[in-house]
Enzyme design. Structure first.
Site, PDB file in Angstrom:
ATOM      1  CG  ASP A 191      -6.055   1.907  -8.034  1.00  0.00           C
ATOM      2  OD1 ASP A 191      -5.437   1.091  -7.331  1.00  0.00           O
ATOM      3  OD2 ASP A 191      -6.362   3.045  -7.645  1.00  0.00           O
ATOM      4  CE1 TYR A 230      -2.857   7.488  -2.954  1.00  0.00           C
ATOM      5  CE2 TYR A 230      -1.898   9.265  -4.256  1.00  0.00           C
ATOM      6  CZ  TYR A 230      -2.125   7.921  -4.049  1.00  0.00           C
ATOM      7  OH  TYR A 230      -1.613   7.006  -4.935  1.00  0.00           O
ATOM      8  CB  SER A 273     -15.833   2.543  -7.843  1.00  0.00           C
ATOM      9  OG  SER A 273     -15.601   3.705  -7.076  1.00  0.00           O
ATOM     10  CG  LEU A 298     -13.464  -1.763  -2.400  1.00  0.00           C
ATOM     11  CD1 LEU A 298     -14.762  -2.556  -2.287  1.00  0.00           C
ATOM     12  CD2 LEU A 298     -12.298  -2.590  -1.865  1.00  0.00           C
ATOM     13  CD  GLU A 326      -8.254   7.058 -11.676  1.00  0.00           C
ATOM     14  OE1 GLU A 326      -8.095   5.974 -12.270  1.00  0.00           O
ATOM     15  OE2 GLU A 326      -8.624   7.141 -10.488  1.00  0.00           O
ATOM     16  CD  GLU A 365      -3.085  -0.305   0.003  1.00  0.00           C
ATOM     17  OE1 GLU A 365      -3.067   0.032  -1.203  1.00  0.00           O
ATOM     18  OE2 GLU A 365      -3.737  -1.268   0.439  1.00  0.00           O
ATOM     19  CG  HIS A 366      -0.096   4.830   0.523  1.00  0.00           C
ATOM     20  ND1 HIS A 366      -0.562   5.971  -0.073  1.00  0.00           N
ATOM     21  CD2 HIS A 366      -1.109   4.384   1.304  1.00  0.00           C
ATOM     22  CE1 HIS A 366      -1.791   6.229   0.348  1.00  0.00           C
ATOM     23  NE2 HIS A 366      -2.158   5.273   1.178  1.00  0.00           N
TER      24      HIS A 366
HETATM   25  C1  GLA Z   1      -5.051   4.701  -4.495  1.00  0.00           C
HETATM   26  C2  GLA Z   1      -4.234   4.993  -5.743  1.00  0.00           C
HETATM   27  C3  GLA Z   1      -3.272   3.845  -6.026  1.00  0.00           C
HETATM   28  C4  GLA Z   1      -2.440   3.499  -4.780  1.00  0.00           C
HETATM   29  C5  GLA Z   1      -3.332   3.343  -3.556  1.00  0.00           C
HETATM   30  C6  GLA Z   1      -2.532   3.180  -2.268  1.00  0.00           C
HETATM   31  O1  GLA Z   1      -5.898   3.608  -4.737  1.00  0.00           O
HETATM   32  O2  GLA Z   1      -5.079   5.176  -6.872  1.00  0.00           O
HETATM   33  O3  GLA Z   1      -2.448   4.164  -7.119  1.00  0.00           O
HETATM   34  O4  GLA Z   1      -1.444   4.457  -4.561  1.00  0.00           O
HETATM   35  O5  GLA Z   1      -4.199   4.434  -3.390  1.00  0.00           O
HETATM   36  O6  GLA Z   1      -1.769   2.021  -2.298  1.00  0.00           O
END
Ligand code: GLA
Length: 387
Positions: A156, A208, A112, A110, A145, A16-17
């Site tokens: 994603d 973020y 979307s 998730l 995006e 994550e991240h």
């Molecule tokens: C969001 C971002 C992803 C990723 C996650 C954290 O979903 O779109 O690219 O950085 O956060 O892991």
């Protein structure tokens, strides 16, 4: 002729991240997603609606420049996809008219929104009888995006396009690569909403982007210091730092040169990178408990070092573990959204019952809806079918 695009959401299992820091991730595409039913129109116009009253119908021309709608407007994800294709030199002479539906909960971590971006791109490509190699499209849509203002990485969109039934996806970056990793028989993933929305286009976005900036700053400072002190690390990227292997030495070094907040962000990124490699190995070995332990360590690091968890997410993780889950963690960017718990066939019902009774019942006065808590299946990627 009419067409249907389906694009799955994803649940990130670990990593994550890390994506925007150039380190791998390990998500699954899930059996819930976004659907766009459309027909091709001869004018270069996009016209979409939705049966939900939250999403007003919209239309825009497929001509540069494509302007953004108001902040938070759902059309921005479709505009982002269109803009990404046009800027890549794709000729979009025909448009689409259609309806968007979906069963992946929105603002839940998730993806979307990335599913909508990917679905829009696939619909526009189909309308113009064009294709792009999947990896190229995934990378292009990840950049596209960012139009909505989140400096996201590429996880994603890649997960949405490359999903494989029964498999997790090890996704690596610079350049983008995807390797399916078989999920062992009997491993079950419970997804549970914290009931706190994590809007990619609003509050969570600033937090973020701040993390992304801090990570860049930390890397630069470590790199400068390493240059001066001539240590053995390949310091030009997080990947280089992690691949040197001596994480403890690296962290001792980073602690000396970084301010405390930057050090904590840095420590999350490099230890999470290491956990992804160990988790992939645990999955290949079928070692449920090792994988679960790594999820818990990931959650703790996201909570304490990266500071993206919430009390509700922490509670879901604790309750899932108390009920017998092998591991659990927040999934997605955090700041709300969902947790994911790793269970086996023997514990999955017990974990879901415990979350229903101890987390949802007190808050909702009844059981959770089916889109608040569900068992997610590793599923196939996005595609277009004729209807
Ligand atoms: C969001 C971002 C992803 C990723 C996650 C954290 O979903 O779109 O690219 O950085 O956060 O892991």
């Amino acid at each position: 002729m009419s067409w249907r695009v389906t694009a799955p959401g994803r649940v990130n299992l670990i990593g994550e991240h890390t994506d925007y820091n150039g380190l791998p991730v390990l998500p699954i595409a899930i059996d819930r997603g976004i659907r766009v039913d459309f027909r091709v129109v001869d004018d270069p116009v996009v016209r979409l609606d939705s049966p939900s009253s939250h999403f007003a119908p919209f239309a825009f021309q497929l001509k540069r420049p494509i302007e953004a709608a108001a902040r938070g407007d759902w059309s921005n994800y479709v505009r982002a996809a269109s803009r990404g294709l046009l800027e890549h030199g794709v000729r979009l002479e025909r448009g689409i008219k259609g309806t968007v539906t979906g069963d992946v909960p929105i603002a839940s971590g998730l993806s979307s929104s990335s599913a909508l971006v990917v679905a829009s791109a696939l619909a526009l490509l189909k309308a113009n009888e064009l294709t792009l190699p999947l990896l190229r499209l995934a990378a292009l849509m990840a950049r596209a995006e960012r139009f909505v203002g989140l400096e996201g990485g590429g996880m994603d969109q890649a997960a949405c396009l490359h999903g494989v039934a029964g498999h997790a996806l090890r996704i690596a970056f610079d350049p983008l690569r995807v390797k399916p990793v078989r999920v062992p028989e009997g491993w079950r993933w419970v997804v549970a909403s914290s009931l706190v929305r994590a809007e990619k286009s609003a509050r969570a976005r600033d937090a973020y982007n701040e993390r992304a900036r801090q990570c860049r700053e930390a890397l630069e400072e470590v790199r400068d210091a390493v240059g001066v002190e001539r240590t053995p690390y390949q310091a030009s990227s997080y990947r280089g730092l992690v691949s040197a292997g001596d994480l403890d030495g690296l962290l001792r070094h980073a602690r000396r040169v970084l301010a405390p907040v930057l050090f904590r962000r840095f420590r999350h990124v490099v230890t999470e990178g290491r956990r992804v490699a160990l988790a992939e190995q645990a999955m290949s070995d079928g070692d449920l408990h090792r994988f679960g332990d790594l999820m818990v360590q990931s959650h703790e690091s996201l909570r304490d070092d990266y500071e993206v968890s919430t009390p509700e997410l922490d509670e879901l993780v604790t309750l899932a573990r108390e009920a017998g889950a092998a591991g659990a963690r927040l999934t997605g960017a955090g700041f709300g959204g969902c947790a994911v718990a790793l269970c086996d066939d023997g514990t999955v019902a017990r974990v879901m019952e415990a979350l229903a009774a101890r987390f949802y019942e007190p808050r909702l006065g009844g059981p959770p809806r089916g889109d608040m808590m569900f068992a997610a299946k590793p599923s196939g990627g996005a595609g277009v079918q004729e209807m």
